[in-house]
Design an enzyme around this catalytic site. Structure first.
Site, short mmCIF file in Angstrom:
data_model
loop_
_atom_site.label_atom_id
_atom_site.label_comp_id
_atom_site.label_asym_id
_atom_site.label_seq_id
_atom_site.Cartn_x
_atom_site.Cartn_y
_atom_site.Cartn_z
N GLU A 165 4.26 3.59 10.60
CA GLU A 165 3.26 4.50 10.03
C GLU A 165 1.97 3.75 9.75
O GLU A 165 1.85 3.06 8.74
CB GLU A 165 3.82 5.11 8.74
CG GLU A 165 5.19 5.72 8.91
CD GLU A 165 5.97 5.77 7.59
OE1 GLU A 165 5.43 6.27 6.59
OE2 GLU A 165 7.11 5.29 7.56
N HIS A 179 4.06 11.16 0.13
CA HIS A 179 3.73 11.88 1.36
C HIS A 179 3.12 13.26 1.12
O HIS A 179 3.46 14.23 1.82
CB HIS A 179 4.98 12.02 2.24
CG HIS A 179 5.48 10.72 2.82
ND1 HIS A 179 4.66 9.65 3.10
CD2 HIS A 179 6.73 10.34 3.20
CE1 HIS A 179 5.38 8.67 3.63
NE2 HIS A 179 6.63 9.05 3.69
N HIS A 203 4.57 10.30 11.15
CA HIS A 203 5.86 9.81 10.66
C HIS A 203 6.94 9.93 11.74
O HIS A 203 8.10 10.25 11.44
CB HIS A 203 6.25 10.57 9.39
CG HIS A 203 7.15 9.81 8.47
ND1 HIS A 203 8.46 9.54 8.77
CD2 HIS A 203 6.90 9.24 7.27
CE1 HIS A 203 8.99 8.86 7.76
NE2 HIS A 203 8.07 8.66 6.84
C1 BGC Z 1 8.89 5.80 3.22
C2 BGC Z 1 10.34 5.76 2.77
C3 BGC Z 1 10.85 7.17 2.62
C4 BGC Z 1 10.67 7.88 3.94
C5 BGC Z 1 11.17 9.30 3.98
C6 BGC Z 1 8.84 6.55 4.50
O1 BGC Z 1 7.53 6.63 4.93
O2 BGC Z 1 8.38 4.51 3.39
O3 BGC Z 1 10.46 5.05 1.56
O4 BGC Z 1 12.21 7.16 2.22
O5 BGC Z 1 9.33 7.85 4.30
O6 BGC Z 1 10.71 10.03 2.94
#
Ligand code: BGC
Length: 345
Positions: free
Chosen positions: A310, A106, A176
């Protein structure tokens, strides 16, 4: 109608503003210039009462302390995982922040979710923009990004994600937001039903990154072409479910252009959320590792009390040449849309 109010300051003293978008029907949404965070979405249930269906916090400090949950945030430059926090572009290897060792997740240690963006109001739309400098978190190119939020009169929230870079780079933005269509503090989302227009998903390897295999969903808990309750699949005895600790996977969407990808529905409230997007993938994360925390108004958040949907490019696409490209070439325009359309039944 858009109104603004101060929303406190970040730890380094930068002011944060909250923008409230309201339509004639009375539905409303709140977004912050900090991380372009979607912090509230209030829509009518089947009895006509408004419920806030988006998980969030009441203070900037809580967003900063809990940033690893990415509640409501705009994630970038590249959403999801990049294996071993490295990739090769135009013959050169780039090393990124390995914020989820050994992977990059991310956008890195300080992704787009942790900056206060510039803002402007254009009619019924709030526009956030920021310039991500060359080298930020290891990515090449100075990237200008623009994210806009519009609430329509028929209770749809439209996000337009745009970007332009002065050098070849990687861009893969997504929202998110976590949803609980019974209300953000209503507890588990196991009874929510979900349908996804996909017959395949990107299989996860042991490192939680896609390994390049596109696996059929037929005969597995990932076959959601017909709506299923989340709880019917998220503890299933299936190696991919065990790997993700529940649903935490990217579905390969069938449609192209702006297409309907998924429908989430809550039998109790009657609220439905239909997601349309231009993106090729949909990561669904059932909040398997959401920590026990106090959310807005003292609501209790815990694992599986919200589901993130997402819409994005495929995870780890930079290391898997068979996946759709997430490269943005210098001077080209990045343009993606995500529409969260609310209704009830
Ligand atoms: C991911 C997860 C992660 C979460 C928070 C999500 O987009 O797929 O694996 O734990 O974000 O970081």
């Amino acid at each position: 109608m858009i109104t603004t109010r101060p929303f406190g300051t970040t730890a380094d003293g930068t002011s944060v503003t909250c923008f409230r978008l309201e339509n004639a029907a009375g539905a409303w949404v709140e977004v912050l210039d900090y991380g372009c965070i979607l912090r509230a979405v209030a829509v009518p249930d089947r009895a006509g009462a408004l419920r806030d269906v988006c998980l969030g916090f009441d203070t900037v400090a809580e967003y900063q302390e809990n940033h690893q949950g990415y509640l409501g945030a705009m994630v970038g430059r590249c959403a999801n995982r990049i294996r071993d926090a490295r990739f090769t572009l135009d013959g050169r290897e780039y090393v990124l922040a390995a914020n989820e060792r050994p992977n990059h997740l991310h956008g890195g240690d300080r992704g787009f979710d942790q900056y206060v963006w510039d803002h402007s109001i254009e009619g019924d739309t709030v526009v956030f923009s920021r310039t991500s400098p060359d080298g930020e978190e290891g990515y090449p190119g100075t990237l200008k990004v623009r994210v806009s939020y519009t609430l329509t009169e028929d209770n749809a929230l439209r996000l337009v994600l745009e970007g332009e870079s002065d050098a070849d780079t990687v861009v893969n933005l997504t929202s998110h937001a976590y949803w609980n269509l019974n209300g953000h503090g209503a507890g588990g989302v196991g009874s929510h039903t979900l349908s996804i227009d996909a017959i395949a998903l990107t299989e996860l390897g042991a490192d939680n990154c896609p390994n390049g295999t596109i696996a059929s969903v037929v005969g597995t808990p990932f076959d959601l072409r017909t709506a299923c309750p989340l709880e019917a699949g998220w503890d299933a005895d299936h190696p991919q479910i065990r790997q993700g600790g529940g649903y935490d996977h990217n579905w390969v969407l069938r449609g192209s252009g702006l297409h309907r990808a998924a429908v989430l529905a809550a039998p109790e409230s009657g609220i439905t959320l239909s997601l349309s997007t231009t993106q090729p993938g949909l990561q669904v994360y059932t909040g398997n590792f959401l920590p026990e925390t106090a959310g807005k108004g003292g609501a209790r958040y815990a694992p599986r009390c919200g589901v993130a949907m997402e819409a994005q490019g495929f995870p780890n696409a930079m290391n898997l040449p068979g996946f759709p490209s997430v490269v943005l070439r210098a001077g080209e325009r990045y343009h993606q849309e995500i529409i969260f359309a609310f209704g009830h039944n």
